[in-house]
Every structure is written in structure tokens, then in C-alpha cells.
Design a protein around this motif. Structure first.
Motif, short mmCIF file in Angstrom:
data_model
loop_
_atom_site.label_atom_id
_atom_site.label_comp_id
_atom_site.label_asym_id
_atom_site.label_seq_id
_atom_site.Cartn_x
_atom_site.Cartn_y
_atom_site.Cartn_z
N ARG A 31 -6.36 4.65 8.11
CA ARG A 31 -7.61 4.04 8.53
C ARG A 31 -8.04 4.70 9.84
O ARG A 31 -7.40 4.49 10.88
N GLN A 51 0.33 5.86 0.89
CA GLN A 51 -0.49 7.07 0.83
C GLN A 51 0.41 8.28 0.93
O GLN A 51 1.32 8.33 1.75
N GLU A 59 0.84 -1.20 0.00
CA GLU A 59 0.00 0.00 0.00
C GLU A 59 0.88 1.25 0.00
O GLU A 59 2.10 1.17 -0.10
N GLU A 87 0.98 2.63 4.47
CA GLU A 87 -0.37 2.08 4.46
C GLU A 87 -1.39 3.20 4.34
O GLU A 87 -1.12 4.35 4.70
N GLU A 102 -10.22 4.02 11.96
CA GLU A 102 -10.49 3.09 13.07
C GLU A 102 -9.21 2.51 13.66
O GLU A 102 -9.23 1.95 14.76
#
Length: 371
Positions: free
Chosen positions: A352, A267, A265, A349, A354
Motif C-alpha cells: 500500500r 503479495q 493477504e 500483505e 500510503e
């Protein structure tokens, strides 16, 4: 809950303290060699004990076996004198009872601690840990992975006896100890991931071949690759940093490649920061995060959790550099110039909400207030 943590400044102890700080509200009483003589008084004032202090290697077999037994006897005496129920979580080993000096010592220590804990009506959780690896492990002491990482950084070539080994990242080991604070079970056995010794060495060489010359991020498509890469780059910090980025300029302006990643991944984001403002002030448990200054002037500061030394790296858009923040190091970036600071951030990654793996903490701790 107030928790006494023995071996708090060692490899597993530091990671366990880090995870407790990040994920719980427990008060932690760190105990190492300097505080060991006060063990009785300290145990008398806590709700639980996580016992990690131990001897992995020593000059003689008797020191290894006797060292682990002696530490357990000291703690058992303190538990008995406390005279009230305590929860005790013991960082034991899958080698316990295998007939080696280390295995005999760990097995005997577990029996001593269980007898003392149950004698005061408490509950002992025996956590059987496999081979542990991770950031800031000691070469030739904590694991062969730490030894391989050190050899890779130094350019050495160790002798390799290839076989399959069950490996558990130290943060996963720490989570097992945290689980011991709430479980009704008497024993926990976290499941390792099996990898070949030669495989580990080959992966480290893969990382080293691309990361050191140009800061290229390797394939991070599996958890094991991420954990091993974090272990490797922690050994490079701070000597290898900052990573020098190469600007390519022509009459139109300049172009700088800030991140190249071979897999997994990822970002990318950017921020503008006005003069005098600081961003960041947090740490991570596993996330790989790169800061790169694109325009303006600033400083990046880092501090290893539970220490006081602050490392400072200046950065400008004219001579662009990047820092890959080590796991468990608080970090920030401050605009020290007169113009707007433009910073690019990359993480391995996707963010997220959460599970952000971002925990607030100031780089520069405030001194205690005088009474």
C-alpha cells in the motif's frame, strides 16, 4: 523535538526508539544504566522525556517497589534542576495502585513525576499500559507470552492457568507513548485485545507445527495472529534460519516451492540484480517479508536496529534457501556472483503506497568521519 528516552535498550524502550526512528524526525537521546549517572545533564538539554525505565521483577518485593520509585525520584530531581517546562510521558501500568509491590511502586512513581513536572510548568502524560507482548520480549520477565514463546521454541510444556487477559502489542504501546508527546490529555489508556491464556498457547503450537518443519506461513487473517507470529519467529532468529527449500528436479529442470501460506493477504514479486549490486537496505515495523534466491549467488545481510553486529547468510539458486526478515532488523541482498541474481520476495500483505511499512536504513553503517 529532542527527546530523552529512558530504558531505551529494554523491551518497550527498543520498540519505542524504533518507532520514533521510523515515523518521526525527532532526535532521540537513549538512556540506560550506563548513562543514568549523567541524567541531570541530559535532561537539561532536551524538550521532552519518555520515561520507560522500570523494574518488573526482582529478588524481593522491596526491590520492585523501591526500584520504580527510585528511578522516578532520580528523574524528578533532574527535571527540577532543569528549571524549565518539559513534557514528560510516563510508561505507567494498569496495575498502578492495585496494592501489589509493583502497583504501589508505579503509582508512587507517577505522583513523584507529576509533582516535579508541574513544578516547572511542564505537562505530564500518564500512559496506563496493559499486558504487553511482542518481538524480543524477555521470558519470565516481560510477559507470559514471551515465556510461552520460549517454551514453544525449546519444546517445553508449561503449566497453564487459563483466564482472559487484555493484550497489547508492543508497537501499539509505543504508539501510545508517541501520542503522549502531542496530546493535551493527562492520561492515556490504550485499549487491549482480550485473549485466553490457553488460546495463546494453542496458537503458538499451531505456528510451530508448520513453520519449523517446512517454513509454512500460518493463517494470518487477524492482526493478533500477525503480531503473535512475528513475536514467535523473532525468537527463532537467527538459529532457525535460513529456511532450506526443497528443489524437485527432472529432465525438464527444477521446481521449488518458496512460500505456502494458510490464510490472509499476500503479495509475491521478483527482481533481477546484476553482479555487485545490493537491494533492500530497509526495515519494517510489522511486515513479514521473505527473501528467496531462485537463481545465481548472493548474500543476505541483517542487523538489528541500534546494534552493530551484521549477520550474513549466503544463498544460491542451486541450493535454494529463504530468510523471513524479523521486524526491526535492517536487511539487504547483494549479488556476489558473476551472473544475474534472481530473487523472489513475498510479504504477508498487499503493498500500500500510503502505508508501505518500509523504512530506509543501511545494514552496514558508515564509521564516523574523523575531524
Amino acid at each position: 523535538m529532542k527527546i530523552l528516552l529512558t530504558g531505551a535498550r529494554g523491551f518497550l524502550g527498543w520498540h519505542t526508539r524504533l518507532r520514533l526512528h521510523a515515523l518521526t524526525d525527532h532526535e532521540v537521546v537513549p538512556v540506560g544504566r550506563d548513562e543514568w549517572s549523567d541524567l541531570g545533564a541530559l535532561v537539561a538539554d532536551v524538550d521532552a522525556v519518555v520515561h520507560i525505565a522500570g523494574v518488573n521483577r526482582a529478588a524481593t518485593d522491596d526491590e520492585v517497589e523501591g526500584g520504580n520509585v527510585g528511578l522516578a525520584e532520580n528523574l524528578a530531581t533532574a527535571i527540577t534542576r532543569a528549571g524549565r517546562p518539559l513534557r514528560v510521558v510516563y510508561a505507567n501500568s494498569i496495575q498502578a495502585g492495585n496494592g501489589t509491590p509493583y502497583g504501589r511502586g508505579k503509582e508512587r512513581a507517577a505522583l513523584i513525576l507529576r509533582e516535579a513536572t508541574e513544578g516547572v510548568g511542564g505537562h505530564l502524560v500518564d500512559v496506563l499500559l496493559p499486558n504487553i507482548f511482542g518481538e524480543h520480549g524477555r521470558p519470565r520477565y516481560n510477559s507470559f507470552v514471551a515465556t510461552f514463546v520460549d517454551a514453544t521454541v525449546r519444546g517445553d510444556a508449561p503449566t497453564i492457568n487459563d483466564n482472559q487477559v487484555g493484550l497489547l502489542h508492543v508497537q501499539d504501546a509505543a504508539q501510545s507513548l508517541l501520542d503522549g508527546l502531542t496530546t493535551d490529555a493527562a492520561t492515556l489508556s490504550p485499549e487491549p485485545e482480550t485473549h485466553g491464556v490457553q488460546e495463546v498457547w494453542d496458537l503458538l503450537q499451531e505456528f510451530h507445527a508448520s513453520y519449523v518443519p517446512v517454513g509454512e506461513i500460518p493463517d494470518l487473517s487477524t492482526k493478533f495472529r500477525i503480531d503473535l507470529f512475528n513475536t514467535y519467529r523473532a525468537a527463532l532468529f537467527p538459529d532457525h534460519y535460513p529456511i532450506r527449500l526443497t528443489p524437485h528436479s527432472d529432465p525438464r529442470g527444477s521446481f521449488v516451492e518458496t512460500v505456502r501460506c494458510r490464510g490472509g493477504e499476500g503479495q509475491t514479486s521478483f527482481s533481477t540484480t546484476v553482479p555487485g549490486i545490493t537491494r533492500g537496505e530497509h526495515y519494517h515495523l510489522h511486515k513479514i517479508e521473505r527473501f528467496a534466491v531462485i537463481s545465481g549467488s548472493g548474500t543476505m545481510e541483517l542487523r538489528k536496529m541500534f546494534s552493530d553486529e551484521v549477520l550474513t547468510f549466503p544463498a544460491t539458486g542451486e541450493q535454494p534457501v529463504a530468510i523471513d526478515m524479523p521486524v526491526g532488523w535492517v536487511h539487504n541482498i547483494t549479488n556476489t556472483g558473476e551472473d544475474t541474481l534472481l530473487t523472489q520476495f513475498w510479504s504477508h500483505e498487499v503493498f500500500r503506497p500510503e502505508a508501505p511499512d518500509t523504512f530506509p536504513e543501511p545494514v552496514r553503517r558508515q564509521p564516523p568521519q574523523e575531524a
